[in-house]
Write an enzyme that holds these catalytic residues in place. Structure first.
Site, mmCIF file in Angstrom:
data_model
loop_
_atom_site.group_PDB
_atom_site.id
_atom_site.type_symbol
_atom_site.label_atom_id
_atom_site.label_comp_id
_atom_site.label_asym_id
_atom_site.label_seq_id
_atom_site.Cartn_x
_atom_site.Cartn_y
_atom_site.Cartn_z
ATOM 1 C CD GLU A 85 33.577 43.068 65.751
ATOM 2 O OE1 GLU A 85 33.499 43.551 64.614
ATOM 3 O OE2 GLU A 85 32.593 42.918 66.512
ATOM 4 C CB CYS A 98 34.858 45.949 76.008
ATOM 5 S SG CYS A 98 33.706 44.568 76.016
ATOM 6 C CB CYS A 105 29.797 33.084 72.537
ATOM 7 S SG CYS A 105 29.395 32.813 74.284
ATOM 8 C CB CYS A 109 22.515 34.928 75.262
ATOM 9 S SG CYS A 109 23.431 34.289 76.691
ATOM 10 C CB CYS A 112 24.252 37.771 72.646
ATOM 11 S SG CYS A 112 26.000 38.182 72.493
ATOM 12 C CB CYS A 323 25.888 45.733 75.603
ATOM 13 S SG CYS A 323 25.607 44.242 76.570
#
Length: 332
Positions: A85, A98, A105, A109, A112, A323
């Site tokens: 994305e 962005c 990932c 975290c 996230c 975010c």
């Protein structure tokens, strides 16, 4: 490929070296999608190139548009059917993209959504550049931020190759000051990035305390925020290159006066700014965003104590483009 690599390619095919520069011009300046469009190269040489190479440009699969004008694109990545994305954020005369650098990932975290996806693969420089060059609004862009899916330092070679092409005279000839690369802090890789690039740096902070940051961000175990800041102090951010810290504010977790004082101590004397970010709720995570009053109090305290701080506007939340919300796993 860089222009030097393109020159080697054409040389291996018996073409003159200047053809490599012509190809770079067609790809990076004119944005062509096929070798056949490179009309100042002979038909014979175009056919020879097409037997061995492709441009690598691929259109977005889908696009979603937020009520605030933010657009989220889903791009193909690699040959395995993977997707990533990419978020286009128009804001008056500014237009920021962005971009993602990994499928999923590794950092995991707590807050996230990309981390919940897990790590599914590295993006090549082609995959990263394609998010930029195949964007319908490509010509409008004023800034690029590596703040999408993935940890840039965990795919450093491809991130550096991408930024090299964007800033090279044969590429976009952009100033590196129009590009910001984010990181949680990865040992050795962050130092290498600081040495080899002049792009802006954004560090994910989220807590000044080792134990708490480790709970929020497992990467703290490998490179603590104290080690990150100690490394950053070795570099000059007093001129054009900018250093910022990203800080998602969680209600009754990292929004106290003790946190504010610890941030001031941690960053004392360092030329930087802090961006406070609203938390966007994700499933099965026991965190909640602080209200505007707490965020404003934190901003005002930090700024009044020498750490310039702003509250970043949240964009694209209704299409899961804000975010921490990017995720390309179908069941999430």
């Amino acid at each position: 490929m860089t222009v030097e690599e393109l020159k080697k390619v054409v040389g291996s095919l018996g073409m003159p070296a200047f053809t490599g520069k012509q190809i770079a011009g067609w790809i990076y300046e004119k944005g062509v999608g096929s070798i056949d469009e490179m009309t100042n190269i002979s038909k014979k040489n175009r056919e020879l190139l097409a037997e061995n190479y492709t441009v690598g440009k691929r259109d977005a699969i889908t696009v979603q548009t937020s009520v605030d004008g933010t657009r989220k694109y889903l791009f193909p990545a690699g040959a395995s059917g993977a997707t990533v994305e990419t978020v286009f954020i128009p804001d008056g005369e500014r237009a920021t993209l962005c971009v993602s650098c990994q499928v999923g990932c590794k950092m995991n975290c707590l807050f996230c959504q990309t981390g919940k996806q897990g790590f599914e693969g590295q993006l090549t420089a082609t995959d990263i550049l394609n998010q930029i060059y195949s964007l319908p609004e490509c010509d409008m862009l004023t800034n690029i931020v590596f703040m999408g899916q993935g940890e840039p330092m965990d795919n450093l070679d491809n991130v550096l190759r991408t930024t090299e092409i964007l800033t090279a005279d044969y590429g976009w000839a952009w100033s590196p000051k129009r590009i910001t690369v984010s990181s949680v802090g990865v040992k050795n890789k962050l130092k290498r990035f600081l040495d080899e690039s002049q792009c802006h740096v954004a560090i994910s902070l989220h807590s000044p305390f080792h134990e708490q940051r480790q709970e929020l961000m497992p990467a703290e175990k490998a490179m603590s925020i104290e080690d990150v800041v100690a490394l950053l102090r070795q570099y000059d951010f007093s001129h054009q290159r900018r250093l910022s810290f990203e800080y998602i504010v969680f209600d009754c977790v990292n929004d106290s006066l003790d946190h504010a004082k610890a941030i001031v101590r941690l960053l004392a004397g360092l030329e930087c700014r802090i961006n406070l970010i609203r938390f966007h709720q994700i499933p099965n995570v026991p965190l909640h965003g602080a209200d505007d009053t707490k965020m404003e109090q934190l901003r005002d305290y930090l700024t009044s104590h020498g750490v310039f701080t702003t509250i970043r506007a949240s964009r694209g939340q209704d299409i899961y483009a804000a975010c921490g919300l990017l995720n390309t796993k179908a069941h999430l």
